[in-house]
Design a protein around this motif. Structure first.
Motif, PDB file in Angstrom:
ATOM      1  N   ALA A 596       0.815  -1.199  -0.114  1.00  0.00           N
ATOM      2  CA  ALA A 596      -0.066   0.112   0.023  1.00  0.00           C
ATOM      3  C   ALA A 596       0.842   1.267  -0.139  1.00  0.00           C
ATOM      4  N   ASN A 597       2.143   1.283   0.837  1.00  0.00           N
ATOM      5  CA  ASN A 597       2.992   2.213   0.819  1.00  0.00           C
ATOM      6  C   ASN A 597       3.679   2.418  -0.475  1.00  0.00           C
ATOM      7  N   ALA A 598       3.945   1.291  -1.026  1.00  0.00           N
ATOM      8  CA  ALA A 598       4.895   1.724  -2.332  1.00  0.00           C
ATOM      9  C   ALA A 598       3.890   2.051  -3.108  1.00  0.00           C
ATOM     10  N   LEU A 599       2.648   1.742  -3.227  1.00  0.00           N
ATOM     11  CA  LEU A 599       1.531   2.235  -4.185  1.00  0.00           C
ATOM     12  C   LEU A 599       1.400   3.608  -4.106  1.00  0.00           C
ATOM     13  N   LYS A 600       1.319   4.054  -2.770  1.00  0.00           N
ATOM     14  CA  LYS A 600       0.924   5.548  -2.196  1.00  0.00           C
ATOM     15  C   LYS A 600       2.143   6.472  -2.729  1.00  0.00           C
ATOM     16  N   PHE A 601       3.496   5.986  -2.471  1.00  0.00           N
ATOM     17  CA  PHE A 601       4.448   6.828  -2.616  1.00  0.00           C
ATOM     18  C   PHE A 601       5.168   6.831  -4.139  1.00  0.00           C
ATOM     19  N   THR A 602       4.703   5.887  -5.011  1.00  0.00           N
ATOM     20  CA  THR A 602       5.168   5.818  -6.309  1.00  0.00           C
ATOM     21  C   THR A 602       4.338   6.669  -7.331  1.00  0.00           C
ATOM     22  N   SER A 624      10.208  -3.400  -3.283  1.00  0.00           N
ATOM     23  CA  SER A 624      10.839  -2.212  -3.907  1.00  0.00           C
ATOM     24  C   SER A 624      10.065  -1.191  -4.631  1.00  0.00           C
ATOM     25  N   ASP A 625      10.123   0.073  -4.609  1.00  0.00           N
ATOM     26  CA  ASP A 625       9.387   0.789  -5.549  1.00  0.00           C
ATOM     27  C   ASP A 625      10.299   1.712  -6.148  1.00  0.00           C
ATOM     28  N   SER A 626       9.915   2.620  -7.033  1.00  0.00           N
ATOM     29  CA  SER A 626      10.615   3.471  -7.806  1.00  0.00           C
ATOM     30  C   SER A 626      10.164   4.916  -7.361  1.00  0.00           C
ATOM     31  N   GLY A 627       9.586   4.968  -6.161  1.00  0.00           N
ATOM     32  CA  GLY A 627       8.806   6.256  -5.710  1.00  0.00           C
ATOM     33  C   GLY A 627       9.827   7.324  -5.102  1.00  0.00           C
ATOM     34  N   ARG A 628       9.247   8.011  -4.282  1.00  0.00           N
ATOM     35  CA  ARG A 628       9.855   9.099  -4.112  1.00  0.00           C
ATOM     36  C   ARG A 628      11.140   8.838  -2.951  1.00  0.00           C
ATOM     37  N   GLY A 629      11.200   7.785  -2.403  1.00  0.00           N
ATOM     38  CA  GLY A 629      12.614   7.472  -1.754  1.00  0.00           C
ATOM     39  C   GLY A 629      12.452   8.100  -0.114  1.00  0.00           C
ATOM     40  N   PHE A 642       3.156   6.771  14.201  1.00  0.00           N
ATOM     41  CA  PHE A 642       2.791   8.138  13.821  1.00  0.00           C
ATOM     42  C   PHE A 642       3.821   8.982  13.464  1.00  0.00           C
ATOM     43  N   TRP A 643       4.739   8.460  12.840  1.00  0.00           N
ATOM     44  CA  TRP A 643       6.008   9.035  12.218  1.00  0.00           C
ATOM     45  C   TRP A 643       5.793   9.265  10.765  1.00  0.00           C
ATOM     46  N   GLN A 644       5.765  10.470  10.006  1.00  0.00           N
ATOM     47  CA  GLN A 644       5.620  10.478   8.741  1.00  0.00           C
ATOM     48  C   GLN A 644       6.660  11.548   8.223  1.00  0.00           C
ATOM     49  N   ALA A 645       7.125  11.324   7.108  1.00  0.00           N
ATOM     50  CA  ALA A 645       8.192  12.241   6.593  1.00  0.00           C
ATOM     51  C   ALA A 645       7.411  13.415   6.257  1.00  0.00           C
ATOM     52  N   ASP A 646       6.347  13.650   5.951  1.00  0.00           N
ATOM     53  CA  ASP A 646       5.748  14.948   5.997  1.00  0.00           C
ATOM     54  C   ASP A 646       4.355  14.947   6.786  1.00  0.00           C
ATOM     55  N   GLY A 654      -2.364  10.966   2.477  1.00  0.00           N
ATOM     56  CA  GLY A 654      -2.973  10.872   3.995  1.00  0.00           C
ATOM     57  C   GLY A 654      -2.271   9.736   4.619  1.00  0.00           C
ATOM     58  N   GLY A 655      -2.814   9.327   5.639  1.00  0.00           N
ATOM     59  CA  GLY A 655      -2.574   8.188   6.370  1.00  0.00           C
ATOM     60  C   GLY A 655      -2.175   8.718   7.920  1.00  0.00           C
ATOM     61  N   LEU A 656      -2.031   7.825   8.839  1.00  0.00           N
ATOM     62  CA  LEU A 656      -1.955   7.990  10.383  1.00  0.00           C
ATOM     63  C   LEU A 656      -0.290   7.908  10.582  1.00  0.00           C
ATOM     64  N   GLY A 657       0.423   7.373   9.876  1.00  0.00           N
ATOM     65  CA  GLY A 657       1.777   6.980  10.362  1.00  0.00           C
ATOM     66  C   GLY A 657       1.771   5.750  11.011  1.00  0.00           C
ATOM     67  N   LEU A 658       0.871   4.867  10.952  1.00  0.00           N
ATOM     68  CA  LEU A 658       0.789   3.784  11.710  1.00  0.00           C
ATOM     69  C   LEU A 658       1.233   2.603  11.073  1.00  0.00           C
ATOM     70  N   GLY A 659       1.106   2.487   9.734  1.00  0.00           N
ATOM     71  CA  GLY A 659       1.306   1.201   9.063  1.00  0.00           C
ATOM     72  C   GLY A 659       2.617   0.464   8.992  1.00  0.00           C
ATOM     73  N   LEU A 660       3.805   1.067   8.983  1.00  0.00           N
ATOM     74  CA  LEU A 660       4.995   0.540   9.420  1.00  0.00           C
ATOM     75  C   LEU A 660       5.217   0.307  10.711  1.00  0.00           C
ATOM     76  N   ALA A 661       4.777   1.057  11.617  1.00  0.00           N
ATOM     77  CA  ALA A 661       4.869   0.458  13.177  1.00  0.00           C
ATOM     78  C   ALA A 661       4.295  -0.757  13.356  1.00  0.00           C
TER      79      ALA A 661
HETATM   80  P1  ADP Z   1       1.629   6.398   6.429  1.00  0.00           P
HETATM   81  O1  ADP Z   1       1.608   5.752   5.236  1.00  0.00           O
HETATM   82  O2  ADP Z   1       0.070   6.114   6.828  1.00  0.00           O
HETATM   83  O3  ADP Z   1       2.054   7.658   6.362  1.00  0.00           O
HETATM   84  P2  ADP Z   1       3.274   4.396   7.431  1.00  0.00           P
HETATM   85  O4  ADP Z   1       3.802   4.244   8.881  1.00  0.00           O
HETATM   86  O5  ADP Z   1       3.010   3.486   6.600  1.00  0.00           O
HETATM   87  O6  ADP Z   1       2.099   5.731   7.699  1.00  0.00           O
HETATM   88  O7  ADP Z   1       4.619   5.221   7.092  1.00  0.00           O
HETATM   89  C1  ADP Z   1       5.128   6.365   7.468  1.00  0.00           C
HETATM   90  C2  ADP Z   1       6.013   7.089   6.334  1.00  0.00           C
HETATM   91  O8  ADP Z   1       7.067   6.469   5.889  1.00  0.00           O
HETATM   92  C3  ADP Z   1       5.209   7.649   5.397  1.00  0.00           C
HETATM   93  O9  ADP Z   1       4.287   8.771   5.703  1.00  0.00           O
HETATM   94  C4  ADP Z   1       6.257   7.919   4.321  1.00  0.00           C
HETATM   95  O10 ADP Z   1       6.665   9.338   4.522  1.00  0.00           O
HETATM   96  C5  ADP Z   1       7.366   6.990   4.682  1.00  0.00           C
HETATM   97  N1  ADP Z   1       7.200   5.842   3.791  1.00  0.00           N
HETATM   98  C6  ADP Z   1       6.608   4.574   4.001  1.00  0.00           C
HETATM   99  N2  ADP Z   1       6.783   3.988   2.855  1.00  0.00           N
HETATM  100  C7  ADP Z   1       7.379   4.379   1.889  1.00  0.00           C
HETATM  101  C8  ADP Z   1       7.596   4.371   0.385  1.00  0.00           C
HETATM  102  N3  ADP Z   1       7.391   3.082  -0.030  1.00  0.00           N
HETATM  103  N4  ADP Z   1       8.443   5.252   0.002  1.00  0.00           N
HETATM  104  C9  ADP Z   1       8.634   6.641   0.438  1.00  0.00           C
HETATM  105  N5  ADP Z   1       8.140   6.727   1.879  1.00  0.00           N
HETATM  106  C10 ADP Z   1       7.812   5.780   2.422  1.00  0.00           C
END
Ligand code: ADP
Length: 721
Positions: A596-602, A624-629, A642-646, A654-661
């Motif tokens: 889902a993240n890969a799709l979201k950030f690519t 792996s994805d070719s997204g924003r890195g 709850f951590w998000q790069a932006d 969007g998102g709550l920053g919980l997926g990776l946690a």
């Molecule tokens: P959310 O996706 O809801 O923001 P996540 O915990 O899934 O929360 O991800 C946290 C943050 O990690 C994202 O907001 C994003 O900044 C960064 N991130 C996660 N996956 C990727 C990805 N594939 N490419 C770039 N940044 C990512």
């Protein structure tokens, strides 16, 4: 010069000889008064023996002019010359030469050799000449010899000293001495005239009063010195001879020759005696003068030393004052800086402290025992061991030390001391002393502490403020995320209830409402999951799982959305052995979230790849994805809840920053690991999941197949982003 002296000697000798021979009564050539002997001795002593021709010629001329007998005159001249030469040789050898009148013993020796011995030569040779030439009868010889000898002797002891002293002693008389000398000579002449010269009738009675002249001679001996005494003696002698010849005085009544012999004996003896006495007196006077000179020299030296000493003392006093001033300045500086200095004599275990150190320790110089033990006793008990160790180490290695320790004052207050010290060693390297300084840094340290505390408070405040801000942002973000699907549900529900939608539109509305409700449910599930993980309340339903199947299903689930955005999704690797023991729903959630993240950030037209590998006892899945890195600095933090790069409210995803946690928690709960990799922003990202692998034979039944609902719900999350 010599010739002149010889000629002068001839003349004087001749004149004196004429005078002497005029008084020759016993024999024409033998006089009881013979001053030339004295003149010859004085001349040869003073000017050298080579004046002897003057003696020889003088004597010859006197005799030849008196008697006309050439042979006798030659003999007599020979006798007189030998007499003078012998006298001079003997005086030089035994009586100190020309300085015979400086010591009493020399005076007496002079009398012996010049007055007694030498005249015997002249008398013997002279009388022999007279007898041999027939001028004197042998029967008369002894009487003539005696007269001759006595005359020469008197000449030697009365005339020679006066002449020698007049020549050698050139001292000026002081006016007082001159007056006294005149008086003396007057008295001498008077007494001599009265006693010997017939001036008084006393001399008519022939009393033996010659001795009356002695006190006067002694007077000059005691008071006026040898020179005056010898001249006075000459004068008295002259008057005595003259008076006696005229029949006056104590010796005047005898035959002329007898009386002359007597008077000459008298004057000769008196002359020698007083000369000796005068010499003693002079000697004493010289010694006294010498002594005085030494005393005054010594006094002068002492005076100089005294002056030196005084200036030295003054110099010392100045140095002392300068030292005191600089000490005072040092003490003042130490007081201002709260620094005290110390010195420890190791051998005697005595310690010297400067004033300020006593103040710092709060003890008094009078009562505080200045020893190492007393010092260490004052160190704070907690620092004592350390401080003792520092001192022992410095003594052992000789290195200077810098340290800090606390001090307990007698009143219980505590001070902090910055201590520095170093060891002083002797030539053999043995420590003899230690010295150093101690600075009271209590206030400094307290100020440091306060500054530190203030800083910490400031940091804490800033952190609290930042946390507050984050909380506000977080709340806003959550509200926004929850509100979005709710808005869709409400909007479409209102349109349905207003009856404004026809059949197909109503069906679409219901679909949208359902999807949004599911998305919101998913968000709430995530929130609940995270709070359950935090509370450790998640139970896994473990069973054999085929990872390949799960990954493939998850990839299939995103395919439609990816396809609609022109994103390619690829799967590679070997799936048959990718087996693990796990909760299939939770593992589906893990890969669903990653995809889902890969799709979201690519962006559109990008690429998503999933690789499954078995590496020994591990199954490795790389998404792996070719997204924003991801910024490398953020790689660690992205797994925090709850951590998000932006995280700004204007963010594009969007998102709550919980997926990776959730991913990390679940992977670790399965005994695996997950890590993120990225070469930086814009360069794509990879997530690598490692899970423990199990062989196919370990599974009693078939691995759990994929249930599509998990992939679907993960996709909902991606969709909403
Ligand atoms: P959310 O996706 O809801 O923001 P996540 O915990 O899934 O929360 O991800 C946290 C943050 O990690 C994202 O907001 C994003 O900044 C960064 N991130 C996660 N996956 C990727 C990805 N594939 N490419 C770039 N940044 C990512």
């Amino acid at each position: 010069m010599r010739l002149a002296r010889v000629l002068a000697l001839i003349a004087v000798y001749f004149a004196a000889g004429k005078l002497g021979l005029s008084l020759a009564f016993l024999d024409a050539s033998a006089s009881a008064v013979w001053p030339p002997t004295g003149i010859a001795i004085a001349a040869l002593l003073l000017f050298g023996r080579d004046l002897w021709p003057g003696v020889a010629l003088g004597a010859f001329l006197v005799n030849i002019s008196t008697s006309g007998a050439v042979a006798a005159s030659l003999g007599i001249a020979l006798g007189n010359t030998l007499e003078a030469l012998a006298a001079v040789a003997l005086v030089n050898a035994f009586a100190g030469g020309v300085r015979a009148f400086e010591r009493a013993t020399d005076v007496l020796r002079f009398a012996m050799v010049a007055g007694l011995a030498a005249p015997a030569i002249s008398a013997t040779v002279g009388v022999a000449s007279l007898v041999l030439t027939g001028l004197t009868l042998p029967s008369n010889a002894s009487a003539v010899w005696l007269t001759w000898w006595l005359g020469d002797a008197a000449g030697a002891v009365v005339v020679a000293p006066a002449l020698i002293l007049l020549w050698t002693d050139r001292r000026q008389l002081t006016s007082a001495q001159a007056i006294e000398t005149s008086l003396l000579f007057g008295a001498d002449v008077l007494v001599a005239l009265v006693i010997f010269g017939g001036w008084s009738t006393i001399s008519d009675y022939n009393y033996p009063l010659a001795f009356v002249s002695i006190p006067l001679v002694l007077w000059s001996a005691f008071r006026l010195g040898q020179r005056v005494t010898s001249v006075a003696m000459l004068v008295v002698s002259g008057i005595a001879v003259w008076g006696t010849l005229r029949g006056y005085g104590p010796y005047g009544k005898y035959s002329p020759n007898e009386s002359l012999l007597l008077v000459q004996t008298f004057t000769g003896v008196v002359a020698v005696t007083t000369a000796a006495m005068a010499t003693v007196v002079d000697e004493r006077r010289r010694l006294l003068a010498q002594l005085e000179r030494r005393v005054s020299e010594r006094t002068a030296q002492l005076h100089v030393m005294n002056t030196d000493l005084r200036s030295e003392i003054a110099e010392r006093e100045r140095a002392q004052a300068a030292l005191q001033a600089s000490e005072a300045r040092l003490l003042e500086a130490q007081a201002v800086a709260h620094v005290g200095s110390w010195e420890w004599d190791i051998a005697t275990n005595s310690i010297w402290w400067s004033e300020e150190l006593y103040k710092i320790y709060g003890v008094s110089r009078d009562t505080f025992p200045a020893s190492y033990e007393a010092y260490i006793e004052r160190v704070h008990p907690d620092d004592r061991q350390k401080m003792h160790g520092v001192v022992v180490a410095a003594l052992a290695d000789g290195h200077p030390y810098t340290t800090e320790h606390r001090v307990i004052r007698p009143d219980g207050t505590e001070r902090i001391l910055a201590a520095r010290g170093r060891v002083v060693t002797d030539e053999s390297g043995r420590p003899t002393r230690m010295l150093g300084v101690g600075q009271d840094v209590t206030e400094l340290r307290h100020a440091d502490d306060q500054r530190h505390q203030l800083h910490e408070e400031q940091v804490a405040r800033r952190q609290a403020e930042a946390a507050n801000r984050l909380k506000d942002e977080f709340l806003a973000m959550i509200s926004h995320e929850l509100r979005t699907p709710l808005n869709a549900v409400l909007g479409w529900a209102q349109m349905l209830s207003a009856g404004s939608l026809d059949g197909p539109a109503a069906a679409k509305a219901l679909k949208v409402i359902e999807r949004n409700a599911q998305a919101q449910a998913r968000l709430i599930d995530d929130l609940l999951d995270v709070s359950r993980f935090a509370a450790g309340q998640v139970a896994l339903d473990m069973r054999p799982v085929d990872i390949g199947g799960i990954v493939k299903t998850a990839l299939d689930a995103i395919e439609p959305v990816a396809g609609s955005r022109g994103i390619r999704a690829e799967l590679s690797g070997s799936f048959s052995d990718a087996l693990t023991q796990g909760d299939p729903e939770r593992l589906s959630q893990v890969f669903g979230n990653l995809l889902a993240n890969a799709l979201k950030f690519t962006p559109e037209g990008g690429l998503i790849r999933v690789a499954v590998e078995t590496l020994g006892s591990e199954v490795v899945v790389r998404v792996s994805d070719s997204g924003r890195g991801i910024n490398p600095a953020d790689l660690k933090r992205i797994f925090e809840p709850f951590w998000q790069a932006d995280s700004s409210s204007t963010r594009t995803h969007g998102g709550l920053g919980l997926g990776l946690a959730i991913v990390r928690y679940l992977v670790e709960a399965h005994g695996g690991q997950v890590r993120a990799e990225s070469d930086g922003t814009g360069k794509g990202a990879s997530f690598v999941v490692t899970l423990p692998r199990q062989g196919r034979s370990d599974f009693p039944m078939d691995p759990t197949p994929w249930r599509g609902s998990e992939a679907r719900s993960a996709l909902d999350r991606a969709d909403n982003g």
